[in-house]
Write a protein that holds these residues in place. Structure first.
Motif, PDB file in Angstrom:
ATOM      1  N   MET A  24       0.824  -1.208   0.000  1.00  0.00           N
ATOM      2  CA  MET A  24       0.000   0.000   0.000  1.00  0.00           C
ATOM      3  C   MET A  24       0.858   1.258   0.000  1.00  0.00           C
ATOM      4  SD  MET A  24      -3.018  -1.195   2.643  1.00  0.00           S
ATOM      5  CE  MET A  24      -3.894   0.358   2.538  1.00  0.00           C
ATOM      6  N   LEU A  25       1.979   1.226   0.740  1.00  0.00           N
ATOM      7  CA  LEU A  25       2.875   2.382   0.775  1.00  0.00           C
ATOM      8  C   LEU A  25       3.523   2.597  -0.596  1.00  0.00           C
ATOM      9  CD1 LEU A  25       4.621   1.908   4.249  1.00  0.00           C
ATOM     10  CD2 LEU A  25       3.030   3.717   3.612  1.00  0.00           C
ATOM     11  N   ILE A  26       4.006   1.487  -1.207  1.00  0.00           N
ATOM     12  CA  ILE A  26       4.623   1.581  -2.536  1.00  0.00           C
ATOM     13  C   ILE A  26       3.614   2.102  -3.553  1.00  0.00           C
ATOM     14  CG2 ILE A  26       5.602   0.225  -4.433  1.00  0.00           C
ATOM     15  CD1 ILE A  26       6.855  -1.602  -2.318  1.00  0.00           C
ATOM     16  N   LYS A  27       2.390   1.623  -3.476  1.00  0.00           N
ATOM     17  CA  LYS A  27       1.343   2.066  -4.390  1.00  0.00           C
ATOM     18  C   LYS A  27       1.102   3.559  -4.264  1.00  0.00           C
ATOM     19  CE  LYS A  27      -3.511   1.226  -5.564  1.00  0.00           C
ATOM     20  NZ  LYS A  27      -4.741   0.497  -5.204  1.00  0.00           N
ATOM     21  N   ARG A  28       1.084   4.044  -3.027  1.00  0.00           N
ATOM     22  CA  ARG A  28       0.863   5.482  -2.800  1.00  0.00           C
ATOM     23  C   ARG A  28       1.999   6.313  -3.383  1.00  0.00           C
ATOM     24  NH1 ARG A  28      -2.385   7.585   2.188  1.00  0.00           N
ATOM     25  NH2 ARG A  28      -4.050   6.057   2.316  1.00  0.00           N
ATOM     26  N   VAL A  29       3.239   5.828  -3.165  1.00  0.00           N
ATOM     27  CA  VAL A  29       4.408   6.554  -3.666  1.00  0.00           C
ATOM     28  C   VAL A  29       4.402   6.590  -5.189  1.00  0.00           C
ATOM     29  CG1 VAL A  29       6.928   6.506  -3.845  1.00  0.00           C
ATOM     30  CG2 VAL A  29       5.831   6.062  -1.640  1.00  0.00           C
ATOM     31  N   VAL A  30       4.101   5.441  -5.830  1.00  0.00           N
ATOM     32  CA  VAL A  30       4.063   5.376  -7.293  1.00  0.00           C
ATOM     33  C   VAL A  30       2.982   6.299  -7.846  1.00  0.00           C
ATOM     34  CG1 VAL A  30       3.526   3.861  -9.249  1.00  0.00           C
ATOM     35  CG2 VAL A  30       5.019   3.045  -7.414  1.00  0.00           C
ATOM     36  N   LEU A  31       1.792   6.270  -7.238  1.00  0.00           N
ATOM     37  CA  LEU A  31       0.707   7.138  -7.687  1.00  0.00           C
ATOM     38  C   LEU A  31       1.081   8.611  -7.533  1.00  0.00           C
ATOM     39  CD1 LEU A  31      -2.431   5.257  -6.276  1.00  0.00           C
ATOM     40  CD2 LEU A  31      -1.735   5.470  -8.666  1.00  0.00           C
ATOM     41  N   PHE A  32       1.784   8.920  -6.425  1.00  0.00           N
ATOM     42  CA  PHE A  32       2.215  10.299  -6.190  1.00  0.00           C
ATOM     43  C   PHE A  32       3.205  10.747  -7.267  1.00  0.00           C
ATOM     44  CE2 PHE A  32       5.238  13.290  -4.253  1.00  0.00           C
ATOM     45  CZ  PHE A  32       4.374  14.315  -3.885  1.00  0.00           C
ATOM     46  N   ILE A  33       4.164   9.858  -7.605  1.00  0.00           N
ATOM     47  CA  ILE A  33       5.171  10.182  -8.625  1.00  0.00           C
ATOM     48  C   ILE A  33       4.508  10.350  -9.990  1.00  0.00           C
ATOM     49  CG2 ILE A  33       7.166   9.277  -9.902  1.00  0.00           C
ATOM     50  CD1 ILE A  33       8.038   7.920  -7.267  1.00  0.00           C
ATOM     51  N   ILE A  34       3.572   9.445 -10.332  1.00  0.00           N
ATOM     52  CA  ILE A  34       2.863   9.542 -11.616  1.00  0.00           C
ATOM     53  C   ILE A  34       2.091  10.846 -11.705  1.00  0.00           C
ATOM     54  CG2 ILE A  34       0.978   8.539 -12.981  1.00  0.00           C
ATOM     55  CD1 ILE A  34       1.901   5.788 -11.975  1.00  0.00           C
ATOM     56  N   LYS A  35       1.422  11.200 -10.628  1.00  0.00           N
ATOM     57  CA  LYS A  35       0.639  12.445 -10.603  1.00  0.00           C
ATOM     58  C   LYS A  35       1.535  13.657 -10.798  1.00  0.00           C
ATOM     59  CE  LYS A  35      -2.868  14.831  -7.839  1.00  0.00           C
ATOM     60  NZ  LYS A  35      -2.246  16.155  -7.870  1.00  0.00           N
ATOM     61  N   LYS A  36       2.688  13.662 -10.122  1.00  0.00           N
ATOM     62  CA  LYS A  36       3.623  14.779 -10.250  1.00  0.00           C
ATOM     63  C   LYS A  36       4.171  14.860 -11.676  1.00  0.00           C
ATOM     64  CE  LYS A  36       3.881  16.881  -6.267  1.00  0.00           C
ATOM     65  NZ  LYS A  36       3.578  18.328  -6.182  1.00  0.00           N
ATOM     66  N   THR A  37       4.483  13.721 -12.275  1.00  0.00           N
ATOM     67  CA  THR A  37       5.008  13.680 -13.643  1.00  0.00           C
ATOM     68  C   THR A  37       3.989  14.219 -14.636  1.00  0.00           C
ATOM     69  OG1 THR A  37       6.334  11.744 -13.071  1.00  0.00           O
ATOM     70  CG2 THR A  37       6.011  12.184 -15.407  1.00  0.00           C
ATOM     71  N   GLN A  38       2.733  13.799 -14.458  1.00  0.00           N
ATOM     72  CA  GLN A  38       1.667  14.269 -15.342  1.00  0.00           C
ATOM     73  C   GLN A  38       1.448  15.768 -15.192  1.00  0.00           C
ATOM     74  OE1 GLN A  38      -1.634  11.761 -14.326  1.00  0.00           O
ATOM     75  NE2 GLN A  38      -1.003  10.103 -15.735  1.00  0.00           N
ATOM     76  N   ASP A  39       1.487  16.271 -13.972  1.00  0.00           N
ATOM     77  CA  ASP A  39       1.334  17.707 -13.728  1.00  0.00           C
ATOM     78  C   ASP A  39       2.460  18.486 -14.391  1.00  0.00           C
ATOM     79  OD1 ASP A  39      -0.928  17.179 -12.317  1.00  0.00           O
ATOM     80  OD2 ASP A  39      -0.005  17.367 -10.326  1.00  0.00           O
ATOM     81  N   GLY A  40       3.705  17.945 -14.336  1.00  0.00           N
ATOM     82  CA  GLY A  40       4.862  18.603 -14.953  1.00  0.00           C
ATOM     83  C   GLY A  40       4.719  18.677 -16.462  1.00  0.00           C
ATOM     84  N   LYS A  41       4.239  17.590 -17.076  1.00  0.00           N
ATOM     85  CA  LYS A  41       4.036  17.577 -18.517  1.00  0.00           C
ATOM     86  C   LYS A  41       2.987  18.579 -18.937  1.00  0.00           C
ATOM     87  CE  LYS A  41       5.449  12.799 -19.453  1.00  0.00           C
ATOM     88  NZ  LYS A  41       4.999  11.467 -19.909  1.00  0.00           N
ATOM     89  N   LYS A  42       1.912  18.695 -18.155  1.00  0.00           N
ATOM     90  CA  LYS A  42       0.852  19.660 -18.466  1.00  0.00           C
ATOM     91  C   LYS A  42       1.395  21.080 -18.433  1.00  0.00           C
ATOM     92  CE  LYS A  42      -3.094  16.917 -16.867  1.00  0.00           C
ATOM     93  NZ  LYS A  42      -4.150  16.818 -15.837  1.00  0.00           N
ATOM     94  N   GLU A  43       2.200  21.386 -17.394  1.00  0.00           N
ATOM     95  CA  GLU A  43       2.782  22.727 -17.282  1.00  0.00           C
ATOM     96  C   GLU A  43       3.700  22.997 -18.463  1.00  0.00           C
ATOM     97  OE1 GLU A  43       4.706  22.973 -13.562  1.00  0.00           O
ATOM     98  OE2 GLU A  43       2.853  22.872 -12.385  1.00  0.00           O
ATOM     99  N   CYS A  44       4.479  22.024 -18.894  1.00  0.00           N
ATOM    100  CA  CYS A  44       5.408  22.159 -20.019  1.00  0.00           C
ATOM    101  C   CYS A  44       4.655  22.445 -21.316  1.00  0.00           C
ATOM    102  CB  CYS A  44       6.238  20.886 -20.141  1.00  0.00           C
ATOM    103  SG  CYS A  44       7.474  20.964 -21.460  1.00  0.00           S
TER     104      CYS A  44
END
Length: 206
Positions: free
Chosen positions: A159-179
């Motif tokens: 569950m912890l790994i899943k949360r971390v992965v989801l957090f990283i994916i969300k941050k990556t997607q947000d960065g691409k949108k800003e770019c």
């Protein structure tokens, strides 16, 4: 009195050998056979008897009242009375000395109280005699507890790994949108400026 009558009906004479009715003893040792009794209205000339396998009398005693200790009537030479009836608990326990394998069986503590219109009650305890005491093997229990604990730990880690992965994916997607937004804005501005400059140029003189 009505209250006393209700109490006598509800509790009356009760005999108990404790929370468990089984006892295990080592061959050639001494074993305690516990027994207590309760009565709501007291007792007078109470008689108690211990029986082995329902037929053989091994201890027979009588108690005049709460202020006196039991009087021995008869007993097996290997049986010793260790209780007390002048203290808080009406304890009529006995000890069987030098236990043998032939002593294994059913022991019944029987009580008769003349003050309660000769009310009678009994409780039974079962004695097992063994050659050697065997320690309880808790290996299986420990294995089960360990496996369950391990599974719970893995679940929490997953569950912890899943949360971390989801957090990283969300941050990556947000960065691409800003770019993308930034790139799109720059292109529009450059096109706009180029257009303005072209429009501001005066037409060539003829």
């Amino acid at each position: 009195l009505p209250g006393l009558h209700i109490c006598a009906i509800a509790i009356a004479l009760e005999v108990s050998v404790g929370k468990t009715n089984t006892v295990m003893a080592l061959n050639n040792s001494n074993v305690l056979l516990p027994c207590t009794f309760t009565t709501c209205i007291g007792f007078q000339d109470l008689v108690f008897t211990w029986y082995f396998n329902s037929t053989e009398m091994i201890y027979h005693g009588k108690i005049k009242n709460k202020a006196t200790e039991p009087t021995l009537i008869s007993r097996n030479p290997r049986v010793e009375f260790v209780g007390s009836t002048t203290k808080k608990d009406n304890n009529i326990s006995i000890v069987l000395n030098g236990v043998e394998f032939s002593d294994a069986g059913k022991y019944t503590c029987h009580v008769k109280n003349p003050k309660e219109k000769n009310a009678q009650h009994n409780a039974t305890i079962f004695l097992t005699v063994v050659h050697k005491m065997v320690e309880t093997d808790n290996t299986v229990t420990l294995i089960i507890v360990g496996v369950v604990g391990g599974l719970i730990g893995l679940l929490i880690l997953f569950m912890l790994i899943k949360r971390v992965v989801l957090f990283i994916i969300k941050k990556t997607q947000d960065g691409k949108k800003e770019c993308l937004v930034s790139s799109s804005g720059n292109d529009n501005t450059e096109n706009g400026l180029a257009g303005s400059k072209a429009e501001q140029k005066a037409p060539p003189k003829a």
